[in-house]
Design an enzyme around this catalytic site. Structure first.
Site, mmCIF file in Angstrom:
data_model
loop_
_atom_site.group_PDB
_atom_site.id
_atom_site.type_symbol
_atom_site.label_atom_id
_atom_site.label_comp_id
_atom_site.label_asym_id
_atom_site.label_seq_id
_atom_site.Cartn_x
_atom_site.Cartn_y
_atom_site.Cartn_z
ATOM 1 N N SER A 547 2.790 -3.076 -1.225
ATOM 2 C CA SER A 547 1.850 -1.985 -1.468
ATOM 3 C C SER A 547 1.498 -1.954 -2.952
ATOM 4 O O SER A 547 0.987 -2.950 -3.486
ATOM 5 C CB SER A 547 2.439 -0.665 -0.975
ATOM 6 O OG SER A 547 1.458 0.344 -0.940
ATOM 7 N N HIS A 668 1.392 -0.080 7.829
ATOM 8 C CA HIS A 668 1.936 -0.072 6.475
ATOM 9 C C HIS A 668 3.371 0.415 6.428
ATOM 10 O O HIS A 668 4.121 0.064 5.517
ATOM 11 C CB HIS A 668 1.062 0.838 5.602
ATOM 12 C CG HIS A 668 1.219 0.620 4.139
ATOM 13 N ND1 HIS A 668 0.535 -0.360 3.464
ATOM 14 C CD2 HIS A 668 1.972 1.247 3.205
ATOM 15 C CE1 HIS A 668 0.855 -0.323 2.181
ATOM 16 N NE2 HIS A 668 1.729 0.635 1.996
#
Length: 697
Positions: A547, A668
Site C-alpha cells: 500500500s 486490499h
C-alpha cells in the site's frame, strides 16, 4: 530458472503540460483493466509469473512454514454485555476469525464467515452488540471489496431482524439504550452523486431497527466535504451523542456533542468541542458524567483531558494524563467499580514503538504503577466492562506470541493470562534488537531487527520492511512471514520511518506532504546501516512493503537501486500524478498533496516511482502483487510500473526479473488463511532466490 520474456507493451508518445511541467505517461492505456489490450497484456504477465514462480524451489517450504505458524490462530479481547461476552477467535484449522458469544452456560458461534461462504471470500468487517446484549449489528463484505452490507441479528435465535443495508463501508454503529435504534453512516446512492464520486458523500443517519431505510432520519453531513468520515458514540446512559468529522485521512478533526435529553435523538443540537483546529480529539462521556477528551491538541504525543460535557469548549479542558516527551499515548480505560478503594485509570503507551501500560488515579491522573507485560510487544487495546468494575482486558502480541488476552484486576493490581491463542505454532528462537541510526538529515530513526537466536556473525540475506505514512505505527507483532524467513536463516528488519506515529504527530508530519522525501531517506539510511554494520550486503538485501509501503518500495528502487538485490511491492501506489483519479485516492491528498496544486505536483513528480524510472538502469529483481477487488489502491499503479521497469531495466531478465502477481476475488485488506499462505510463500521464495537465502528442504 528459465529465461523470462517480457510481454510486449507499446509505449504511447503521451506527454502532458501540467502547471508548466512536462509529464510523460507512456503506459496510460494500462489504466483500463477491461480494455482488450490490457487484458491480453495482463494474461501474458500471469503466464510469465506462473512460469517463473514454478522454478522457485523455496515455495513449498515457505508455504508449509507459514501455514504452521498461522496455525497458532488468535483470540481477541471480550466485549461484555452483563454476564455475556462477545469475542473473535480463529482456531488452527479455520480460514477466518469466528465471532462467538459466551456466558456461564458455555459458548456458541454467532457468525462464521466460512459457514456463510465456503469459498472463503466473505469477511466479517465489524460487529457491535446493543447495550442489552439482545441485538447484534454486523457488517459483511465479499470478494475483498470491503463494500460492507449491514445486518442486525437477534442474538438469542440467530435470526435476521434487519438488513441488509448497503453503502455502509466503514460505518460506526452507536446504539441507543433499548436496542430500538442506532446512529450509523451511509453513503448517498450512486445516482445522487456525480460520476466518479460514488465512494464518497457520507451522511449520518438515525435508523430504527426493522424499518425501511427510506425512513431513516438525516442527522449530519449535508453540504460538507465529500471525503469526510464520521465517528459516533452515545454515552452509556443514552444522554450524550458525540460526533467527529475527519476529511479523508487527515490527522485532524472537528468534534461536537449533543444532549439528547434536550431535543431527542432525531434532532440533536450539536455543540462544538473543536472546529477548524489542526489537531485530533476523540470525545467520550464516561459513567461519571465527565467528558473525556483523548487528544493531540497542544500535545503531539497525546494527552487525556476532562471537562463538563455541557461546557466542552477548549478553555474548560483540564489535563488528566499529561503528554510524555518520549512515549505516545494510545488508549485508556476506566475502572470505577465499588469494590475498588479509589477509581483507577489505565493508560497504554508506545515508547519507540514498544507498548507500556501505566495505572493512574482517576480523579487526579496521578501515576501509581506500571504493569508488567510479557515482553517487548504491542498492546492492541484495553477493554473495560460497560457498566464499570474492577477488571480490564488487554490484547497483547510480540514477535513470537500471537494475539493473546490478559486480565488486569484493579483490586489486587495483578495481570494474568486470560486466554491464549488456541493453536500451538512452535515459533523459532529469535533475537530481537532495537537499533538507532541517523537519516540523511541527522534525524535518529529506530529499527527492530529480528534474526535467528543462534546465528553466527556475518552478513545474511535480509528483508527491510517499512511503511512510513498515515500516522500508522509499525509495532512489534506476531508475523508468520517474519518467523518463516528467520527460521530459514534470514534477518527481518522493520524500520520506524517518519510518516508513522511511532514518535507522535510531529513524526508523522515530518514524513508527509512536502516532507515525504524524508521517509525515503530514512529507508535508504536503514539499508545503509544494515550494510555498514555487517548485518547484510547489497546483493543480499531486499526491500518490502504494501500500500503506502508499496510506494516506499517503488521510491527505494528508483532512487537507490544499487542498495537492493530484490524488492516486493504489494498493492502499491506508484503513479503519484494520477492517484487521485482511482480507488479511494481523493482521500489521500491530505497526506500526499494534490497534483492539481502546482507546488504539490512538484513534490509528487520528484519521487513518483512511475515517473522516475530511468532506461538502462540495473533495477533489483522486483515482484508486484495486486488484487482484483482492491477498491482502495487500483492495480493500475502496478501494471504501469511493471511495464515501465520491464522496458527500462538493464538487468538480465533471468537474473533480476520484473514480475506481476495478480490474484482475483480478494482485495486490499482481510483474506483467508490459505490465500495468505500462498501469497507469503510466493513473496518469500522470490526474495530468497534473489538474495541467496538457502531454504531448507
Amino acid at each position: 530458472m528459465s529465461t523470462p520474456h517480457y510481454p510486449a507493451a507499446h509505449r504511447l508518445d503521451l506527454t502532458e503540460d501540467r502547471h508548466g511541467m512536462r509529464v510523460a505517461d507512456p503506459y496510460r492505456w494500462l489504466e483500463d483493466a477491461e480494455a482488450p489490450a490490457t487484458r491480453e497484456w495482463t494474461a501474458a504477465q500471469d503466464g510469465l509469473f506462473t512460469e517463473t514462480a514454478t522454478a522457485l524451489t523455496g515455495r513449498a517450504w515457505f508455504a508449509g512454514e507459514v501455514e504452521a505458524l498461522l496455525g497458532a490462530g488468535f483470540v481477541g479481547p471480550p466485549r461484555w454485555r452483563g454476564q455475556c461476552r462477545f469475542f473473535v477467535r480463529r482456531g488452527p484449522d479455520q480460514e477466518h476469525g469466528v465471532l462467538y458469544t459466551a456466558d456461564d452456560s458455555g459458548e456458541r458461534v454467532l457468525i462464521d464467515p466460512m459457514a456463510i461462504d465456503p469459498e472463503g471470500t466473505t469477511t466479517l468487517d465489524s460487529w457491535s452488540p446493543d447495550r442489552e446484549g439482545r441485538l447484534l449489528a454486523y457488517q459483511l463484505s465479499a470478494g475483498g471489496d470491503e463494500e460492507s452490507l449491514l445486518r442486525v441479528m437477534d442474538i438469542a435465535t440467530g435470526s435476521l431482524v434487519d438488513g441488509p443495508i448497503d453503502r455502509c463501508r466503514y460505518s460506526p454503529i452507536a446504539w441507543l439504550p433499548g436496542g430500538e435504534a442506532f446512529y450509523y453512516v451511509r453513503r448517498l446512492p450512486p445516482e445522487h452523486v456525480p460520476d466518479g464520486e460514488e465512494q464518497y458523500h457520507r451522511r449520518v443517519y438515525l435508523h430504527r431497527v426493522g424499518t425501511p431505510t427510506d425512513d431513516d432520519v438525516l442527522i449530519f453531513g449535508a453540504g460538507r466535504d465529500m471525503t469526510e468520515y464520521y465517528g459516533l458514540a452515545v454515552s452509556r446512559d443514552g444522554r450524550w451523542l458525540s460526533l467527529t468529522a475527519t476529511r479523508g485521512t487527515a490527522a485532524r478533526n472537528d468534534a461536537w456533542i449533543a444532549d439528547l435529553a434536550e431535543h431527542g435523538p432525531q434532532q440533536p443540537r450539536l455543540r462544538p468541542i473543536q472546529e477548524n483546529v489542526d489537531a485530533e480529539v476523540s470525545p467520550e462521556v464516561g459513567r461519571d458524567g465527565r467528558l473525556y477528551l483523548f487528544t493531540d491538541r497542544d500535545a503531539a504525543r497525546g494527552r487525556l483531558c476532562v471537562t463538563d460535557p455541557s461546557k466542552p469548549e477548549y478553555e474548560t479542558w483540564r489535563t488528566l494524563i499529561a503528554t510524555d516527551p518520549d512515549a505516545v499515548l494510545t488508549d485508556y480505560a476506566i475502572l470505577d467499580g465499588p469494590e475498588l478503594e479509589t477509581p483507577l485509570l489505565l493508560a497504554s503507551w508506545r515508547r519507540h514503538a514498544v507498548s507500556e501500560i501505566s495505572v493512574h488515579d482517576l480523579a487526579t491522573g496521578e501515576r501509581r504503577d506500571q504493569l508488567p507485560l510479557p515482553g517487548l510487544g504491542s498492546v492492541g487495546g484495553i477493554v473495560e466492562r460497560p457498566e464499570g468494575g474492577a477488571e480490564a482486558w488487554v490484547a497483547y502480541t510480540d514477535h513470537t506470541r500471537p494475539v493473546t488476552v490478559y486480565r488486569y484486576d484493579g483490586r489486587s493490581g495483578t495481570m494474568e493470562l486470560w486466554e491464549s491463542a488456541p493453536g500451538a505454532a512452535h515459533p523459532p528462537q529469535v533475537r530481537v534488537e532495537q537499533v538507532s541510526y541517523p537519516s540523511r538529515d541527522g534525524t535518529q530513526v529506530r529499527m527492530l531487527v529480528v534474526s535467528p537466536a543462534d546465528a553466527p556473525a556475518g552478513p545474511r540475506p535480509t528483508i527491510l520492511y517499512g511503511y512510513g505514512g498515515f500516522a500508522i505505527s509499525l509495532a512489534p507483532s506476531y508475523s508468520a512471514s517474519t518467523l518463516a524467513w528467520v527460521r530459514a536463516g534470514g534477518v527481518y528488519a522493520v524500520a520506524n520511518l517518519r510518516g508513522g506515529l511511532e514518535e507522535g504527530e510531529v513524526w508523522h508530519r515530518a514524513g508527509m506532504l512536502q516532507n515525504k522525501q524524508n521517509v525515503f531517506d530514512d529507508c535508504h539510511a536503514a539499508a545503509e546501516h544494515l550494510i555498514a554494520t555487517g548485518v547484510t550486503t547489497a546483493d543480499r538485501l531486499a526491500v518490502m512493503g504494501g500500500s503506502n509501503g508499496g510506494l516506499l518500495v517503488g521510491a527505494a528502487i528508483t532512487q537507490r537501486p544499487e542498495l537492493y538485490a530484490a524488492a516486493v511491492s504489494s498493492a502499491p501506489l506508484l503513479d503519484m500524478v494520477r492517484y487521485e483519479s482511482f480507488g479511494l485516492g481523493q482521500l489521500w491528498s491530505v497526506e500526499y498533496g494534490s497534483a492539481d496544486d502546482p507546488e504539490a505536483l512538484a513534490w509528487l513528480l520528484a519521487y513518483s516511482p512511475y515517473h522516475n524510472v530511468v532506461a538502462g538502469t540495473e533495477y533489483p529483481a522486483t515482484l508486484f502483487t495486486v488484487f482484483g477487488n482492491d477498491t482502495r489502491v487500483d492495480p493500475m499503479h502496478a501494471r504501469k510500473m511493471c511495464a515501465a521497469l520491464q522496458h527500462a531495466t538493464s538487468a538480465a531478465p533471468e537474473k533480476r526479473p520484473i514480475l506481476l502477481r495478480r490474484e482475483d476475488a480478494v482485495g486490499h485488506s482481510s483474506r483467508s488463511v490459505s490465500r495468505s499462505v500462498a501469497l507469503a510463500a510466493d513473496q518469500l521464495a522470490f526474495v530468497a532466490h534473489h538474495t541467496g537465502l538457502r531454504v531448507p528442504t
